[in-house]
Design a protein around this motif. Structure first.
Motif, mmCIF file in Angstrom:
data_model
loop_
_atom_site.group_PDB
_atom_site.id
_atom_site.type_symbol
_atom_site.label_atom_id
_atom_site.label_comp_id
_atom_site.label_asym_id
_atom_site.label_seq_id
_atom_site.Cartn_x
_atom_site.Cartn_y
_atom_site.Cartn_z
ATOM 1 N N ASP A 8 0.833 -1.208 0.000
ATOM 2 C CA ASP A 8 0.000 0.000 0.000
ATOM 3 C C ASP A 8 0.870 1.262 0.000
ATOM 4 O O ASP A 8 0.562 2.230 -0.710
ATOM 5 N N ARG A 9 1.959 1.255 0.772
ATOM 6 C CA ARG A 9 2.869 2.402 0.785
ATOM 7 C C ARG A 9 3.556 2.563 -0.575
ATOM 8 O O ARG A 9 3.784 3.677 -1.040
ATOM 9 N N GLN A 10 3.885 1.451 -1.212
ATOM 10 C CA GLN A 10 4.514 1.493 -2.528
ATOM 11 C C GLN A 10 3.568 2.142 -3.540
ATOM 12 O O GLN A 10 3.970 3.008 -4.315
ATOM 13 N N LEU A 11 2.316 1.730 -3.524
ATOM 14 C CA LEU A 11 1.329 2.310 -4.435
ATOM 15 C C LEU A 11 1.127 3.795 -4.171
ATOM 16 O O LEU A 11 1.022 4.591 -5.106
ATOM 17 N N ALA A 12 1.080 4.183 -2.903
ATOM 18 C CA ALA A 12 0.903 5.595 -2.547
ATOM 19 C C ALA A 12 2.090 6.427 -3.026
ATOM 20 O O ALA A 12 1.914 7.545 -3.533
ATOM 21 N N ALA A 13 3.289 5.904 -2.890
ATOM 22 C CA ALA A 13 4.486 6.624 -3.335
ATOM 23 C C ALA A 13 4.476 6.791 -4.854
ATOM 24 O O ALA A 13 4.827 7.862 -5.368
ATOM 25 N N ALA A 15 1.757 6.836 -6.795
ATOM 26 C CA ALA A 15 0.677 7.770 -7.110
ATOM 27 C C ALA A 15 1.098 9.215 -6.852
ATOM 28 O O ALA A 15 0.726 10.119 -7.600
ATOM 29 N N ALA A 16 1.892 9.420 -5.806
ATOM 30 C CA ALA A 16 2.346 10.763 -5.459
ATOM 31 C C ALA A 16 3.582 11.188 -6.246
ATOM 32 O O ALA A 16 4.005 12.345 -6.166
ATOM 33 N N GLY A 17 4.192 10.250 -6.977
ATOM 34 C CA GLY A 17 5.437 10.555 -7.678
ATOM 35 C C GLY A 17 6.562 10.882 -6.719
ATOM 36 O O GLY A 17 7.443 11.678 -7.012
ATOM 37 N N ASP A 18 6.548 10.225 -5.558
ATOM 38 C CA ASP A 18 7.464 10.538 -4.457
ATOM 39 C C ASP A 18 8.662 9.582 -4.445
ATOM 40 O O ASP A 18 8.590 8.484 -3.895
ATOM 41 N N LEU A 19 9.765 10.017 -5.042
ATOM 42 C CA LEU A 19 10.965 9.198 -5.116
ATOM 43 C C LEU A 19 11.502 8.865 -3.734
ATOM 44 O O LEU A 19 11.885 7.715 -3.472
ATOM 45 N N ASP A 20 11.531 9.818 -2.838
ATOM 46 C CA ASP A 20 12.057 9.567 -1.491
ATOM 47 C C ASP A 20 11.246 8.500 -0.763
ATOM 48 O O ASP A 20 11.812 7.650 -0.080
ATOM 49 N N ALA A 21 9.932 8.540 -0.921
ATOM 50 C CA ALA A 21 9.083 7.536 -0.273
ATOM 51 C C ALA A 21 9.337 6.155 -0.870
ATOM 52 O O ALA A 21 9.353 5.159 -0.144
ATOM 53 N N LEU A 22 9.533 6.075 -2.188
ATOM 54 C CA LEU A 22 9.851 4.784 -2.810
ATOM 55 C C LEU A 22 11.173 4.244 -2.279
ATOM 56 O O LEU A 22 11.277 3.073 -1.914
ATOM 57 N N LEU A 23 12.182 5.097 -2.236
ATOM 58 C CA LEU A 23 13.498 4.653 -1.784
ATOM 59 C C LEU A 23 13.493 4.267 -0.309
ATOM 60 O O LEU A 23 14.247 3.374 0.099
ATOM 61 N N ALA A 24 12.647 4.893 0.493
ATOM 62 C CA ALA A 24 12.557 4.571 1.921
ATOM 63 C C ALA A 24 12.025 3.162 2.152
ATOM 64 O O ALA A 24 12.228 2.585 3.218
ATOM 65 N N GLN A 25 11.386 2.591 1.150
ATOM 66 C CA GLN A 25 10.841 1.234 1.246
ATOM 67 C C GLN A 25 11.913 0.166 1.054
ATOM 68 O O GLN A 25 11.685 -0.990 1.346
ATOM 69 N N ASP A 26 13.072 0.558 0.510
ATOM 70 C CA ASP A 26 14.079 -0.415 0.107
ATOM 71 C C ASP A 26 15.058 -0.772 1.220
ATOM 72 O O ASP A 26 15.548 0.098 1.946
ATOM 73 N N VAL A 59 -1.543 3.720 -11.718
ATOM 74 C CA VAL A 59 -2.199 2.423 -11.592
ATOM 75 C C VAL A 59 -3.665 2.611 -11.946
ATOM 76 O O VAL A 59 -4.383 3.349 -11.279
ATOM 77 N N ASP A 60 -4.090 1.964 -13.008
ATOM 78 C CA ASP A 60 -5.482 2.049 -13.444
ATOM 79 C C ASP A 60 -6.346 0.985 -12.774
ATOM 80 O O ASP A 60 -7.507 1.244 -12.452
ATOM 81 N N GLU A 61 -5.771 -0.205 -12.578
ATOM 82 C CA GLU A 61 -6.526 -1.308 -11.961
ATOM 83 C C GLU A 61 -5.556 -2.330 -11.370
ATOM 84 O O GLU A 61 -4.627 -2.759 -12.038
#
Length: 109
Positions: A8-13, A15-26, A59-61
Motif C-alpha cells: 500500500d505504501r509502494q502504491l501511494a508513493a 501515485a504521489a510521484g514521491d521518489l524519497d518515499a519509494l526509496l525509503a521502502q528499500d 495504476v489504473d486497476e
C-alpha cells in the motif's frame, strides 16, 4: 507491519510521484530486476525509479495481489508514459523492507 502495508505504501508513493518515499521502502541490499535492467544499491535503484516516475506511472486497476509474510505478487493495469501496459511483479521483504523486486510489463492492445 504486514506485506500488504508495504505494498500500500509502494502504491501511494507511485501515485504521489514521491521518489524519497519509494526509496525509503528499500532494504540497504535491495536489488530490482527487470528485463531491460538490473539495479542495485541506493544509487542504482534511485536512477531506475527516477526514470520510472518521470514517465508518470498511474495504476489504473489492480488485477490481482497475493501476499504472504514476506512476499508480494501483483498484476496491474497501468498507464506509463502515456501507454497502457499490464504489469507483473514480485516484492520480497526482509526486515519489513523491499529486499528483492522483479517487474515486467507488456503493452495492452
Amino acid at each position: 507491519m504486514t506485506a500488504q502495508d508495504v505494498f500500500d505504501r509502494q502504491l501511494a508513493a507511485i501515485a504521489a510521484g514521491d521518489l524519497d518515499a519509494l526509496l525509503a521502502q528499500d532494504h540497504p541490499g535491495a536489488v530490482v530486476v527487470r528485463f531491460d535492467r538490473v539495479a542495485s544499491g541506493p544509487e542504482g535503484i534511485a536512477g531506475l525509479f527516477a526514470a520510472y516516475l518521470a514517465a508518470k506511472p498511474q495504476v489504473d486497476e489492480l488485477v490481482s495481489v497475493r501476499t504472504s509474510d514476506d512476499v508480494i505478487f501483483y498484476q496491474a493495469r497501468m498507464t506509463v508514459g502515456g501507454n497502457q501496459v499490464e504489469t507483473y511483479g514480485t516484492l520480497v521483504l526482509r526486515d519489513g523492507l523491499i529486499w528483492r523486486q522483479t517487474a515486467a510489463a507488456r503493452p495492452l492492445a
